[in-house]
Enzyme design. Structure first.
Site, mmCIF file in Angstrom:
data_model
loop_
_atom_site.group_PDB
_atom_site.id
_atom_site.type_symbol
_atom_site.label_atom_id
_atom_site.label_comp_id
_atom_site.label_asym_id
_atom_site.label_seq_id
_atom_site.Cartn_x
_atom_site.Cartn_y
_atom_site.Cartn_z
ATOM 1 N N HIS A 61 107.945 30.932 52.015
ATOM 2 C CA HIS A 61 106.990 30.469 50.998
ATOM 3 C C HIS A 61 107.668 30.634 49.636
ATOM 4 O O HIS A 61 108.044 31.736 49.254
ATOM 5 C CB HIS A 61 105.694 31.278 51.070
ATOM 6 C CG HIS A 61 104.949 31.072 52.352
ATOM 7 N ND1 HIS A 61 104.467 32.095 53.137
ATOM 8 C CD2 HIS A 61 104.624 29.913 52.992
ATOM 9 C CE1 HIS A 61 103.859 31.577 54.197
ATOM 10 N NE2 HIS A 61 103.945 30.265 54.135
ATOM 11 N N GLU A 64 106.989 33.417 46.832
ATOM 12 C CA GLU A 64 106.966 34.831 47.195
ATOM 13 C C GLU A 64 108.307 35.451 46.805
ATOM 14 O O GLU A 64 109.240 35.543 47.597
ATOM 15 C CB GLU A 64 106.643 34.969 48.689
ATOM 16 C CG GLU A 64 105.252 34.402 48.969
ATOM 17 C CD GLU A 64 104.849 34.423 50.428
ATOM 18 O OE1 GLU A 64 103.746 33.948 50.719
ATOM 19 O OE2 GLU A 64 105.635 34.891 51.273
ATOM 20 N N HIS A 155 107.904 38.507 53.360
ATOM 21 C CA HIS A 155 106.907 37.762 52.582
ATOM 22 C C HIS A 155 106.195 38.679 51.598
ATOM 23 O O HIS A 155 106.266 39.900 51.696
ATOM 24 C CB HIS A 155 105.824 37.194 53.521
ATOM 25 C CG HIS A 155 106.280 36.077 54.389
ATOM 26 N ND1 HIS A 155 105.888 34.781 54.213
ATOM 27 C CD2 HIS A 155 107.114 36.069 55.463
ATOM 28 C CE1 HIS A 155 106.444 34.017 55.121
ATOM 29 N NE2 HIS A 155 107.205 34.770 55.906
ATOM 30 N N GLU A 219 104.948 41.859 55.198
ATOM 31 C CA GLU A 219 104.281 41.568 53.923
ATOM 32 C C GLU A 219 104.500 42.767 53.012
ATOM 33 O O GLU A 219 103.972 43.849 53.235
ATOM 34 C CB GLU A 219 102.792 41.327 54.150
ATOM 35 C CG GLU A 219 102.486 40.150 55.077
ATOM 36 C CD GLU A 219 102.565 38.797 54.386
ATOM 37 O OE1 GLU A 219 102.737 38.764 53.156
ATOM 38 O OE2 GLU A 219 102.447 37.769 55.086
HETATM 39 ZN ZN LIG Z 1 104.438 34.126 52.934
#
Ligand SMILES: [Zn+2]
Length: 332
Positions: A61, A64, A155, A219
């Site tokens: 992404h 990020e 991420h 994350e």
């Molecule tokens: Zn992500």
């Protein structure tokens, strides 16, 4: 070619320079090669010393930025000699350079929903072409190496999280491998783990199902623009990555304070009438009251069951995609 390119890898990538097919060697003999835009292979001088095939991906992404900046720092440590003699083959992937340059999550479609061949259904999408390409590089990387296969996909989340750092572990048939990765999670203080028994179209799930890799989607915290990640303690992550470069998976130690969750169901947006009854600032993993009307999609209603928590709520997704996930603690 000198290591200068590796020292200015991120600015070059953000400036749109691809440097494809450039190769070189670091002072310790580590060989590097730019396989494609944002795809860099690093191999120890003595390939037989490589104990692990380590795929590190970030920027799947594009907005990020913390993991992107972190892998860039790792690369600078290697290029400057601050970290030397890796005992790992490493494939560094900066997932979506176009979206990184635009400061967006994606350009046409969410890249992390297109792996496992799903990209074939999205002909004109820039992310579909990228997913197909990244699948090929992952395949070549894992099939040409020896030793343990490990993929960490890094991420940051759109929202704040009730538990700030968490990991998603795709299951691999009936052979659970998560126990071998618990020490890794402890080393970076990740206390929340979502187990995902069904294959999905994420990059980590693809590497598990296709190549038998151990994999985690990690994350690190909340997504912020480039240069605004000072609040995230990335030093412990860098220390972990340096350890992995030496071919070591940290062992777990007691007490094992990791909450485990499992997916109960996904909330899919099936029409333009879809409404999610949740404030924009509700954090990931927030427990919801049983009986709460979470979503309406025409006549269809999603009512919360006892013990369910909300993860990745995003009512703005395209029709047909996941607008949220309901999860429940499995170790309580
Ligand atoms: Zn992500």
């Amino acid at each position: 070619m000198s290591a200068t390119l590796l020292l200015r890898w991120l600015p070059a990538l953000l400036a749109g320079e691809d440097h494809i097919a450039e190769t070189g060697a670091l002072p310790d003999g580590t060989r590097w090669a730019v396989l494609d835009e944002g795809v860099l292979l690093l191999e120890p001088a003595d390939e037989s010393a490589a104990q692990i095939c380590l795929l590190l991906s970030c920027g799947i992404h594009g907005n990020e930025t913390a993991p992107i900046e972190m892998l860039d720092r790792l690369l600078q440590q290697l290029a400057s000699g601050a970290v030397a003699n890796p005992a790992a083959r490493v494939l560094l992937i900066f997932g979506n350079p176009g979206a990184m340059r635009a400061g967006e999550r994606y350009l046409d479609d969410d890249l992390n929903r297109l792996f496992g061949g799903k990209h074939r259904f999205y002909q004109d999408s820039r992310e579909a072409r990228r997913a197909a390409l990244l699948e090929q590089y992952a395949q070549r990387f894992f099939e040409m190496g020896q030793g343990q296969r490990l993929h960490l996909d890094l991420h940051t989340a759109i929202r704040a999280s009730y538990y700030p750092k968490f990991a998603i572990c795709p299951a691999q048939g009936n052979t659970p491998y998560i126990d071998s990765l618990l020490g890794l999670l402890q080393a970076v203080d990740v206390g929340t783990l979502l187990l995902q028994p069904q294959p999905s179209n994420t990059f980590s799930s693809y590497c598990v199902s296709q190549f038998g890799a151990r994999a985690l989607t990690l994350e690190l915290g909340q997504a912020r623009p480039f240069g605004n990640n000072q609040s995230l303690p990335l030093d412990e992550w860098l220390a972990l990555l340096q350890r992995l470069l030496q071919g070591q998976l940290p062992p777990a130690s007691a007490p094992l304070d990791i909450h485990r969750f499992a997916v109960t169901r996904e909330v899919i947006r099936t029409s333009e009438q879809f409404v999610l009854h949740l404030a924009d600032d509700v954090a990931n993993f927030t427990p919801l009251p049983a009986g709460y009307l979470l979503a309406e999609d025409g006549a269809q209603q999603t009512i919360v069951a006892a013990g369910e928590h909300i993860l990745f709520p995003n009512p703005a997704v395209k029709v047909g995609l996941r607008a949220g996930v309901l999860v429940t603690r499995i170790d309580a």
